[in-house]
Scaffold this motif. Structure first.
Motif, PDB file in Angstrom:
ATOM      1  N   VAL A   1       0.855  -1.180   0.000  1.00  0.00           N
ATOM      2  CA  VAL A   1       0.000   0.000   0.000  1.00  0.00           C
ATOM      3  C   VAL A   1       0.894   1.234   0.000  1.00  0.00           C
ATOM      4  CG1 VAL A   1      -1.755   1.313   1.237  1.00  0.00           C
ATOM      5  CG2 VAL A   1      -1.834  -1.181   1.276  1.00  0.00           C
ATOM      6  N   THR A   2       0.738   2.072  -0.993  1.00  0.00           N
ATOM      7  CA  THR A   2       1.525   3.309  -1.069  1.00  0.00           C
ATOM      8  C   THR A   2       0.598   4.476  -1.410  1.00  0.00           C
ATOM      9  OG1 THR A   2       2.030   2.947  -3.412  1.00  0.00           O
ATOM     10  CG2 THR A   2       3.613   2.088  -1.799  1.00  0.00           C
TER      11      THR A   2
ATOM     12  N   GLU B   1      -1.048   6.578   0.463  1.00  0.00           N
ATOM     13  CA  GLU B   1      -2.204   6.812   1.312  1.00  0.00           C
ATOM     14  C   GLU B   1      -1.754   7.426   2.629  1.00  0.00           C
ATOM     15  OE1 GLU B   1      -4.499   3.289   1.826  1.00  0.00           O
ATOM     16  OE2 GLU B   1      -4.844   2.987  -0.317  1.00  0.00           O
ATOM     17  N   ASN B   2      -2.712   7.973   3.391  1.00  0.00           N
ATOM     18  CA  ASN B   2      -2.379   8.544   4.695  1.00  0.00           C
ATOM     19  C   ASN B   2      -1.820   7.500   5.646  1.00  0.00           C
ATOM     20  OD1 ASN B   2      -3.121  11.162   4.067  1.00  0.00           O
ATOM     21  ND2 ASN B   2      -5.212  10.932   4.822  1.00  0.00           N
TER      22      ASN B   2
ATOM     23  N   HIS C   1       0.346   4.400   5.840  1.00  0.00           N
ATOM     24  CA  HIS C   1       1.331   3.654   5.066  1.00  0.00           C
ATOM     25  C   HIS C   1       2.489   3.301   5.981  1.00  0.00           C
ATOM     26  CE1 HIS C   1       4.163   2.372   2.080  1.00  0.00           C
ATOM     27  NE2 HIS C   1       4.983   3.364   2.367  1.00  0.00           N
TER      28      HIS C   1
ATOM     29  N   ARG D   1      -5.084  -3.278  -2.587  1.00  0.00           N
ATOM     30  CA  ARG D   1      -6.302  -2.654  -3.082  1.00  0.00           C
ATOM     31  C   ARG D   1      -6.759  -3.350  -4.362  1.00  0.00           C
ATOM     32  NH1 ARG D   1      -5.617  -1.472   1.724  1.00  0.00           N
ATOM     33  NH2 ARG D   1      -5.438   0.715   2.381  1.00  0.00           N
TER      34      ARG D   1
ATOM     35  N   ASP E   1     -10.202   2.823   9.472  1.00  0.00           N
ATOM     36  CA  ASP E   1     -11.220   2.844   8.429  1.00  0.00           C
ATOM     37  C   ASP E   1     -12.314   1.856   8.819  1.00  0.00           C
ATOM     38  OD1 ASP E   1     -12.535   1.910   5.804  1.00  0.00           O
ATOM     39  OD2 ASP E   1     -11.289   3.557   5.090  1.00  0.00           O
TER      40      ASP E   1
ATOM     41  N   ASN F   1      -4.847  -1.956   8.113  1.00  0.00           N
ATOM     42  CA  ASN F   1      -5.120  -1.013   7.020  1.00  0.00           C
ATOM     43  C   ASN F   1      -5.909  -1.714   5.919  1.00  0.00           C
ATOM     44  OD1 ASN F   1      -5.115   0.985   5.110  1.00  0.00           O
ATOM     45  ND2 ASN F   1      -2.903   1.069   4.848  1.00  0.00           N
TER      46      ASN F   1
ATOM     47  N   THR G   1      -9.428  -1.079   3.315  1.00  0.00           N
ATOM     48  CA  THR G   1     -10.456  -0.179   2.809  1.00  0.00           C
ATOM     49  C   THR G   1     -11.458  -0.964   1.972  1.00  0.00           C
ATOM     50  OG1 THR G   1      -9.174   0.345   0.818  1.00  0.00           O
ATOM     51  CG2 THR G   1      -8.857   1.768   2.741  1.00  0.00           C
TER      52      THR G   1
ATOM     53  N   THR H   1      -6.336  10.508   9.990  1.00  0.00           N
ATOM     54  CA  THR H   1      -5.472   9.331   9.892  1.00  0.00           C
ATOM     55  C   THR H   1      -4.022   9.702   9.653  1.00  0.00           C
ATOM     56  OG1 THR H   1      -6.053   9.131   7.542  1.00  0.00           O
ATOM     57  CG2 THR H   1      -7.321   7.811   9.107  1.00  0.00           C
TER      58      THR H   1
END
Length: 221
Positions: free
Chosen positions: A25-26, A28-29, A31, A82, A118, A178, A180, A200
């Protein structure tokens, strides 16, 4: 193609695997970079990887221990790719960690706890009972006591408010699960409301927990 799940000791986690996890995951708030994950390797006992073929789909640090005398699965930093299969990857990871819990704590109910940023992360808690916090439920004193115990065990950074089960961060990352949703608009607004006012990027997080019954855990064997 079926998802493949492996849980192993953190001592067996290689630098190459940590780099792969950091790239999951890169942008994003929330990470976790290589430095964060290297410290998590030293702080936790087990690491679970979920793969879709050769591609990493999810990972999560965890440990099995007793907190306040009760058998507990503590989940540290974790993330899902994702992709369209993110929920399936999360369920696969949770199932493997719960299977290990029943082997470690046979014939006992087990508490499962993590930090979240989240509402989609509550997907991991679908197999659990008595989830706290949850919409429409007024936590009691024992629930809040559990929140405080877990905040201490997670060594949260910033201010923890027991009545809200919220960590108000100090600018550093909270080591959340993490995850979503592919379609966040489908999430129950009452569930989303648990995260109202979250920053976040500042490290705000929700401490959540629930119980896996001994009867449900036995079905995993």
């Amino acid at each position: 193609m079926a998802l493949e799940v492996e849980t192993k000791d953190c001592t067996a986690l290689s630098d190459a695997e940590i780099s792969e996890m950091a790239e999951l995951v890169t942008g994003e708030n929330v990470h976790f970079d290589v430095g964060h994950l290297s410290k998590q390797r030293d702080a936790w006992v087990l690491i679970t990887h979920v793969r879709d073929g050769a591609k990493l789909s999810a990972y999560g640090f965890c440990t099995l221990e007793r907190v306040g005398g009760d058998p507990t699965v503590l989940m540290g930093a974790g993330a899902t790719r994702r992709s369209a299969r993110r929920d399936s990857a999360l369920r696969a990871m949770m199932t493997d960690q719960l299977r290990r819990a029943v082997l470690a704590f046979p014939d006992e109910d087990v508490l499962v706890a993590c930090q979240m940023a989240d509402p989609a992360a509550f997907t991991a808690f679908k197999p659990l009972d008595r989830v706290v916090p949850r919409p429409g439920y007024e936590p009691n004193g024992e629930d809040r006591a559990w929140g405080r115990r877990l905040a201490k065990r997670f060594d949260v950074q910033g201010e923890y408010k027991a009545r809200e089960f919220k960590v108000y961060g100090d600018g550093g990352p909270s080591f959340v699960l993490n995850h979503t949703a592919p379609r966040p608009e489908k999430i129950d607004p009452a569930m989303t409301g648990l995260f109202d006012g979250f920053d976040t990027a500042n490290g705000d997080a929700l401490i959540a927990f629930g119980w896996a019954s001994r009867e449900d855990l036995a079905k995993l064997l």
